[in-house]
Structures are given as C-alpha cells and as structure tokens.
Design an enzyme around this catalytic site. Structure first.
Site, PDB file in Angstrom:
ATOM      1  N   TYR A 212      21.062  16.536  82.232  1.00 29.77           N
ATOM      2  CA  TYR A 212      21.313  17.953  82.519  1.00 29.77           C
ATOM      3  C   TYR A 212      22.726  18.347  82.083  1.00 29.77           C
ATOM      4  O   TYR A 212      22.919  19.382  81.434  1.00 29.77           O
ATOM      5  CB  TYR A 212      21.126  18.216  84.010  1.00 29.77           C
ATOM      6  CG  TYR A 212      21.369  19.652  84.418  1.00 29.77           C
ATOM      7  CD1 TYR A 212      20.418  20.629  84.164  1.00 29.77           C
ATOM      8  CD2 TYR A 212      22.558  20.026  85.055  1.00 29.77           C
ATOM      9  CE1 TYR A 212      20.638  21.947  84.535  1.00 29.77           C
ATOM     10  CE2 TYR A 212      22.783  21.337  85.430  1.00 29.77           C
ATOM     11  CZ  TYR A 212      21.826  22.295  85.164  1.00 29.77           C
ATOM     12  OH  TYR A 212      22.038  23.596  85.529  1.00 29.77           O
TER      13      TYR A 212
ATOM     14  N   SER B 198      26.641  25.825  82.956  1.00 26.76           N
ATOM     15  CA  SER B 198      26.762  25.269  84.299  1.00 26.76           C
ATOM     16  C   SER B 198      28.131  24.624  84.420  1.00 26.76           C
ATOM     17  O   SER B 198      28.731  24.206  83.415  1.00 26.76           O
ATOM     18  CB  SER B 198      25.681  24.211  84.543  1.00 26.76           C
ATOM     19  OG  SER B 198      25.965  23.451  85.712  1.00 26.76           O
TER      20      SER B 198
END
Length: 254
Positions: A151, A138
């Site tokens: 995250y 990501s």
C-alpha cells in the site's frame, strides 16, 4: 466561492467513503458528477442522493485497472473539467509476507488504475484547454507505516506521479495535486477492522483513532472540503503540491 457550476467532474471510487463525500459536495457546488465504480449499488445510491439534493450525477461501471474500459468510459463522458483519482484498495503485509498476487492486485488498482485514468483524461483536457487533476495519496507515501508495504509503495507512486503530471502539463493549463490523509473513519475502515481483528474491534478502533495527535480519525467530509478547494478556480495558483491532512500525524507524533 468554490463554485463548480458548469464543470464536469469524474470521481473514481465515488460510491462510498471519501469518494462519496467528494461526489456529494461537488454536486452540491454545482458540478455535473460522474462516479466511476465497480460497486454499482453504492454508486447508484450516491447518484440518487445527489439528485435528490438537486444536483446532477451519473454512474459508470468501470474497472480502472482495464485501460480500454477507462478510455471508452471517459470518451463517452466527453468534456471533463475535473478528475479525482480516488479509487484504491488497502493491504496488510511486510515485504516478506506480501504475496506476488497481492502485490500485483494493489498495484493494478492503486497505481495502474490512476495511470489509466490519467492516460484517458489528459488528451480530453488538452483538447478543451485545461483541467484539474486531484490524486488521493496517503501519509503512507512519505511516512513509514507498519505492515503496509504494498500500500505504501502504491501511494508513493501516486505522490510522484502527481509531480510528474504537474510538470509535464503546465503549459496545457492542467493543474495536478494530491492529498495525503491519515486515517479517516469510513465504512471501509470498520469492515477492515472487523475482518482483520475479529473480537477486538473497539480496541483497535480506539488505538487507530489515538494514533493521530488530534485524538481521532478524520471524517470523509473534512477530506472532501480540501478536495473542493484544490479543484476549484480559487486554487488556480496551486499545482504540483501534496496536501497532508492528518490530525498532526506526520509532524506532531513523538
């Protein structure tokens, strides 16, 4: 070009969202697709769509955070040419607002889950003379994102795990790369907004869309197309790389 004929691909989290788009495209390009999922309903539906379109697909109920389940599932599949480590969960929170339980939950799925799949698939790939691994990272791995502490940490781990695996298995003919999307419009995003911002759905959706300089979120199909290239023989010279696909987010935001 980009044919996956005679190749077996395993896609974790392949029942919905980006994983589903990858599974559908890989099946269209001739791969025998094995979907690893906890949500058996979405997995069954995606397998059915691939088969209706003339492809070969199978689903396996498996918790990627449980190593014995992953090893048993992968050994049952047998020959694996392509692994896409795509299963993952999100979390909102800063370092001092993230509970230990939530931190452990994110790490167990996003990091340990990817490790377990690597642990299981690499011996199989070495035995057959090579393979391709693609990890879903990501932009949060390399850019500071507000309220995404756990995250971001998990995706940073995916990024560096990719480099380590690419280096360690160069001479085993195993390529390993990662992709780093920005925000992609999936059913998960819609559910995430509805859960965390009730009554503000459209406002938050527009805000998140416009955070990409290109003015919108990405689509699962756009991510899947990049994944197809990296898993195909046309990308035989590509390993140890992270591919940002972000509508200009990381370089063009001022």
């Amino acid at each position: 070009m980009f044919s996956l004929q005679n190749k077996t691909a395993v896609i974790t989290g392949g029942g919905s969202g980006i994983g589903k788009a990858m599974a559908m495209l890989f099946g269209k390009q001739g791969a025998k697709v094995h979907i690893i999922e906890l949500d058996i309903d979405t997995a069954t539906a995606t397998v059915g769509e691939i088969q209706q379109n003339g492809g070969a697909a199978f689903h396996h109920y498996c918790d990627v955070s449980k190593q014995h389940q992953v090893v048993d599932t992968f050994n049952g599949i047998g020959q694996i040419d392509i692994l896409v480590n795509n299963a993952g969960i999100a979390h909102i929170g800063k370092a001092d607002t993230t509970s230990e339980a939530d931190f452990d939950r994110v790490m167990n799925v996003n990091v340990k889950g990817a490790y377990n799949c690597l642990f299981a698939v690499i011996p199989l790939m070495k035995a057959k003379g090579g393979g391709v691994i693609l990890n879903t990272a990501s932009i949060a791995a390399t850019v500071g994102i507000t309220d995404r502490f756990a995250y971001s940490a998990s995706k940073g781990a995916i990024y560096t795990m990719t480099l380590s695996v690419a280096r360690d298995y160069l001479h085993d003919n195993i390529r390993c790369n990662s992709i780093s999307p920005a925000r992609v419009h999936t059913p998960f995003v819609d559910g995430f907004i509805a859960k965390n911002y009730p009554g503000q759905e459209q406002e938050i959706f527009d805000k998140l869309s416009k955070s990409q300089p290109i003015g919108r979120m990405g689509t699962p199909d756009e991510i899947a197309t990049l994944a197809l290239y990296l898993c195909s023989d046309e990308a035989a010279f590509v390993t140890g790389c992270d591919y940002v696909i972000d509508g200009g987010f990381t370089k063009l935001n001022n």
